[in-house]
Scaffold this motif. Structure first.
Motif, PDB file in Angstrom:
ATOM      1  N   LYS A   2       0.821  -1.201   0.000  1.00 43.44           N
ATOM      2  CA  LYS A   2       0.000   0.000   0.000  1.00 43.44           C
ATOM      3  C   LYS A   2       0.854   1.250   0.000  1.00 43.44           C
ATOM      4  O   LYS A   2       0.536   2.248  -0.638  1.00 43.44           O
ATOM      5  CB  LYS A   2      -0.914  -0.005   1.227  1.00 43.44           C
ATOM      6  CG  LYS A   2      -1.878   1.188   1.269  1.00 43.44           C
ATOM      7  CD  LYS A   2      -2.777   1.049   2.453  1.00 43.44           C
ATOM      8  CE  LYS A   2      -3.757   2.229   2.511  1.00 43.44           C
ATOM      9  NZ  LYS A   2      -4.649   2.136   3.668  1.00 43.44           N
ATOM     10  N   LYS A   3       1.991   1.195   0.672  1.00 43.65           N
ATOM     11  CA  LYS A   3       2.878   2.351   0.732  1.00 43.65           C
ATOM     12  C   LYS A   3       3.427   2.698  -0.637  1.00 43.65           C
ATOM     13  O   LYS A   3       3.467   3.855  -1.033  1.00 43.65           O
ATOM     14  CB  LYS A   3       4.018   2.062   1.699  1.00 43.65           C
ATOM     15  CG  LYS A   3       5.029   3.193   1.814  1.00 43.65           C
ATOM     16  CD  LYS A   3       6.092   2.819   2.798  1.00 43.65           C
ATOM     17  CE  LYS A   3       7.126   3.949   2.910  1.00 43.65           C
ATOM     18  NZ  LYS A   3       8.190   3.604   3.853  1.00 43.65           N
ATOM     19  N   TYR A   6       0.789   4.390  -2.904  1.00 44.59           N
ATOM     20  CA  TYR A   6       0.601   5.813  -2.588  1.00 44.59           C
ATOM     21  C   TYR A   6       1.686   6.663  -3.230  1.00 44.59           C
ATOM     22  O   TYR A   6       1.417   7.708  -3.795  1.00 44.59           O
ATOM     23  CB  TYR A   6       0.597   5.992  -1.078  1.00 44.59           C
ATOM     24  CG  TYR A   6       0.948   7.371  -0.633  1.00 44.59           C
ATOM     25  CD1 TYR A   6       0.040   8.415  -0.785  1.00 44.59           C
ATOM     26  CD2 TYR A   6       2.203   7.633  -0.089  1.00 44.59           C
ATOM     27  CE1 TYR A   6       0.369   9.686  -0.394  1.00 44.59           C
ATOM     28  CE2 TYR A   6       2.536   8.906   0.293  1.00 44.59           C
ATOM     29  CZ  TYR A   6       1.614   9.923   0.149  1.00 44.59           C
ATOM     30  OH  TYR A   6       1.958  11.175   0.544  1.00 44.59           O
ATOM     31  N   GLU A 183      -2.699  20.672  -1.791  1.00 46.79           N
ATOM     32  CA  GLU A 183      -3.751  19.695  -1.520  1.00 46.79           C
ATOM     33  C   GLU A 183      -3.351  18.320  -2.045  1.00 46.79           C
ATOM     34  O   GLU A 183      -3.627  17.293  -1.405  1.00 46.79           O
ATOM     35  CB  GLU A 183      -5.060  20.152  -2.158  1.00 46.79           C
ATOM     36  CG  GLU A 183      -5.701  21.351  -1.485  1.00 46.79           C
ATOM     37  CD  GLU A 183      -6.118  21.042  -0.053  1.00 46.79           C
ATOM     38  OE1 GLU A 183      -6.640  19.932   0.181  1.00 46.79           O
ATOM     39  OE2 GLU A 183      -5.902  21.894   0.814  1.00 46.79           O
ATOM     40  N   LYS A 186      -1.143  16.119   0.298  1.00 48.91           N
ATOM     41  CA  LYS A 186      -1.658  15.606   1.573  1.00 48.91           C
ATOM     42  C   LYS A 186      -1.898  14.102   1.494  1.00 48.91           C
ATOM     43  O   LYS A 186      -2.379  13.587   0.499  1.00 48.91           O
ATOM     44  CB  LYS A 186      -2.960  16.324   1.932  1.00 48.91           C
ATOM     45  CG  LYS A 186      -2.779  17.800   2.250  1.00 48.91           C
ATOM     46  CD  LYS A 186      -4.113  18.450   2.610  1.00 48.91           C
ATOM     47  CE  LYS A 186      -3.929  19.930   2.950  1.00 48.91           C
ATOM     48  NZ  LYS A 186      -5.223  20.590   3.274  1.00 48.91           N
ATOM     49  N   ARG A 187      -1.554  13.428   2.558  1.00 53.39           N
ATOM     50  CA  ARG A 187      -1.692  11.962   2.580  1.00 53.39           C
ATOM     51  C   ARG A 187      -3.136  11.517   2.359  1.00 53.39           C
ATOM     52  O   ARG A 187      -3.391  10.512   1.695  1.00 53.39           O
ATOM     53  CB  ARG A 187      -1.183  11.417   3.917  1.00 53.39           C
ATOM     54  CG  ARG A 187       0.315  11.586   4.134  1.00 53.39           C
ATOM     55  CD  ARG A 187       0.753  10.975   5.449  1.00 53.39           C
ATOM     56  NE  ARG A 187       2.182  11.136   5.651  1.00 53.39           N
ATOM     57  CZ  ARG A 187       3.107  10.298   5.199  1.00 53.39           C
ATOM     58  NH1 ARG A 187       2.733   9.245   4.506  1.00 53.39           N
ATOM     59  NH2 ARG A 187       4.390  10.512   5.437  1.00 53.39           N
ATOM     60  N   GLU A 188      -4.060  12.261   2.918  1.00 50.37           N
ATOM     61  CA  GLU A 188      -5.461  11.841   2.788  1.00 50.37           C
ATOM     62  C   GLU A 188      -5.982  11.982   1.359  1.00 50.37           C
ATOM     63  O   GLU A 188      -7.043  11.450   1.034  1.00 50.37           O
ATOM     64  CB  GLU A 188      -6.355  12.631   3.747  1.00 50.37           C
ATOM     65  CG  GLU A 188      -6.337  14.129   3.537  1.00 50.37           C
ATOM     66  CD  GLU A 188      -5.303  14.838   4.399  1.00 50.37           C
ATOM     67  OE1 GLU A 188      -5.506  16.024   4.698  1.00 50.37           O
ATOM     68  OE2 GLU A 188      -4.302  14.195   4.768  1.00 50.37           O
ATOM     69  N   ASN A 189      -5.241  12.699   0.500  1.00 50.06           N
ATOM     70  CA  ASN A 189      -5.666  12.875  -0.888  1.00 50.06           C
ATOM     71  C   ASN A 189      -4.974  11.936  -1.853  1.00 50.06           C
ATOM     72  O   ASN A 189      -5.146  12.055  -3.067  1.00 50.06           O
ATOM     73  CB  ASN A 189      -5.438  14.324  -1.333  1.00 50.06           C
ATOM     74  CG  ASN A 189      -6.407  15.286  -0.684  1.00 50.06           C
ATOM     75  OD1 ASN A 189      -7.534  14.914  -0.353  1.00 50.06           O
ATOM     76  ND2 ASN A 189      -5.978  16.526  -0.493  1.00 50.06           N
ATOM     77  N   GLN A 192      -6.519  10.298  -5.328  1.00 46.63           N
ATOM     78  CA  GLN A 192      -7.570  11.118  -5.911  1.00 46.63           C
ATOM     79  C   GLN A 192      -7.232  11.457  -7.367  1.00 46.63           C
ATOM     80  O   GLN A 192      -6.060  11.585  -7.728  1.00 46.63           O
ATOM     81  CB  GLN A 192      -7.732  12.423  -5.117  1.00 46.63           C
ATOM     82  CG  GLN A 192      -8.171  12.221  -3.685  1.00 46.63           C
ATOM     83  CD  GLN A 192      -9.585  11.671  -3.592  1.00 46.63           C
ATOM     84  OE1 GLN A 192     -10.430  11.938  -4.456  1.00 46.63           O
ATOM     85  NE2 GLN A 192      -9.853  10.893  -2.555  1.00 46.63           N
TER      86      GLN A 192
END
Length: 430
Positions: A2-3, A6, A183, A186-189, A192
């Protein structure tokens, strides 16, 4: 697993460098089973940018070099390091900014007249890339041709003097298209789609010439309103009446025309032009004199002959003593040790940084900066941008390289201009 997934998605958001990798040759001519590497697409990198000087990397003490006479504690002396960059030797002039205005005018006029490249189709879309610039440069803006442009570009009949048609400055809009990399990072994005981070908006780019009257109540400055941006005598004077958003739009446009020229020459695409951070601005203004009060050193604003070293408000208001009643030419006075003119005085300058009173307490010590892309709906507190350098109407305190002040990003003033910086890749060895 998963890393790694990303990381690949995050890198894909970096547009220019990532895209350029796929413009090179995909087949290795040396088929010997060994690692040779693949060079990115594009030819050699560009040389020295016109009108710019190189600011070498280094470390300096950011903050007051003397007593903080306001006792507001918005700047604390601390050691920071800055990477090298290129900076305009002078403030952006009226002539420089007029090139931007004329480019926008010609592109909009060409769109109205249907001057598109044959390969772009009949509509041409909203992209200026599709415009046939050979035809656009032939447009004459006399009375007969202006009527052909229709109401989308010229003044409405009710707004004309003596019925004379002319370009409506409020209709000169520049389309900014960029990525919001903050934006995207950011890790949470992660994961996207890139469309989520594309930002598009239009900016009215004509300078507000009324600032000369608006900034000074009960004062006669109408001649500057009428002539400063329009008369050739002021061509090499700093542009004013430009708010922060317009300065950013100018940087986007300057990047666009540079990259278009580099692509035509099959050269490597470079970084974007931008406004300097306040740390970069102060580092450049000091000119290597890390603890000096002014770009020329300590402690005085006159040299040993009694000559003033900048354009500001001497004494209690002897505006003409320094040789300029208002602004002066951008190359007036002596440059600092980096070759930068008027880093103190003449006009104050926009930076890219958001103004926060306590920023010095939490910024990094490596390329420190605090940025916030304020929306029009944000409260005034969030729309403040750092302004540096002092101007022709300021007292000597504001000429100090460490003095911080701010202005709202949507405000234009008769005493604020700007200059650009660019981060260029290291020169490639042959």
């Amino acid at each position: 697993m998963k890393k790694y997934h990303y990381s690949i998605l995050l890198v894909s958001l970096v547009t220019v460098g990532f895209t350029a990798c796929f413009k090179g040759k995909s087949k290795n001519p040396l088929d010997d089973g060994q690692l040779h590497g693949v060079a990115p697409g594009g030819g050699k990198s560009m040389g020295k940018p016109r009108g710019m000087v190189y600011i070498p990397p280094g470390t300096f003490h950011m903050g007051p070099s003397d007593e903080d006479i306001n006792y507001n504690y918005t700047a604390r002396n601390r050691q920071v390091s800055i990477a090298g960059f290129w900076m305009d030797a002078t403030e952006i002039t009226n002539n420089d900014y007029r090139q931007f205005v004329y480019w926008v005018r010609d592109s909009l006029a060409a769109k109205e007249l249907g001057y598109y490249k044959s390969s772009a189709g009949a509509t041409g879309g909203d992209s200026a890339i599709a415009i046939d610039w050979n035809k656009a440069r032939t447009i004459k803006y006399d009375a007969s041709n202006l009527e052909k442009l229709g109401n989308k570009l010229i003044l409405a009949p009710d707004n004309r003097l003596y019925g004379k048609p002319d370009i409506d400055p409020n209709k000169l809009l520049y389309q900014v298209e960029t990525f919001n990399l903050f934006e995207a990072a950011k890790r949470e994005n992660a994961g996207q789609p890139r469309s989520k981070f594309i930002v598009r908006y239009q900016v009215p780019i004509y300078p507000d010439t009324l600032v000369w009257m608006r900034d000074f109540s009960y004062s006669y400055n109408e001649p500057m309103t009428k002539r400063y941006f329009a008369h050739p005598a002021f061509g090499n004077y700093p542009v004013v009446g430009v708010n922060w958003k317009q300065a950013v739009a100018f940087c986007h446009w300057r990047t666009h025309i540079q990259n278009a020229a580099l692509e035509r020459k099959k050269m490597a695409i470079e970084s974007d032009f931008r406004l300097p951070s306040e740390a970069e601005w102060e580092y450049a203004a000091r000119g290597g004199r890390t603890n000096s009060m002014y770009p020329w050193g300590n402690y005085y604003i006159r040299n040993k002959k009694g000559c003033l070293l900048a354009n500001f408000k001497p004494g209690r208001g002897n505006y003409a003593e320094d040789g300029g009643f208002y602004t002066v030419r951008v190359d007036a006075y002596w440059p600092n040790d980096y070759g930068l003119y008027n880093m103190s005085g003449n006009v104050a300058e926009w930076t890219n940084s958001y103004f926060n009173e306590s920023a010095y307490n939490f910024m990094s010590d490596m390329n420190p900066d605090v940025r916030y892309e304020a929306k029009d709906s944000d409260p005034p507190l969030m729309r403040r941008k750092v302004v540096r350098g002092g101007s022709w109407k300021d007292v000597g305190y504001f000429l100090q390289t460490s003095t911080r002040t701010f202005e709202y990003q949507d405000s234009a003033k008769s005493y604020i201009g700007f200059r650009c910086v660019i981060d260029l890749a290291p020169r490639m060895k042959k």
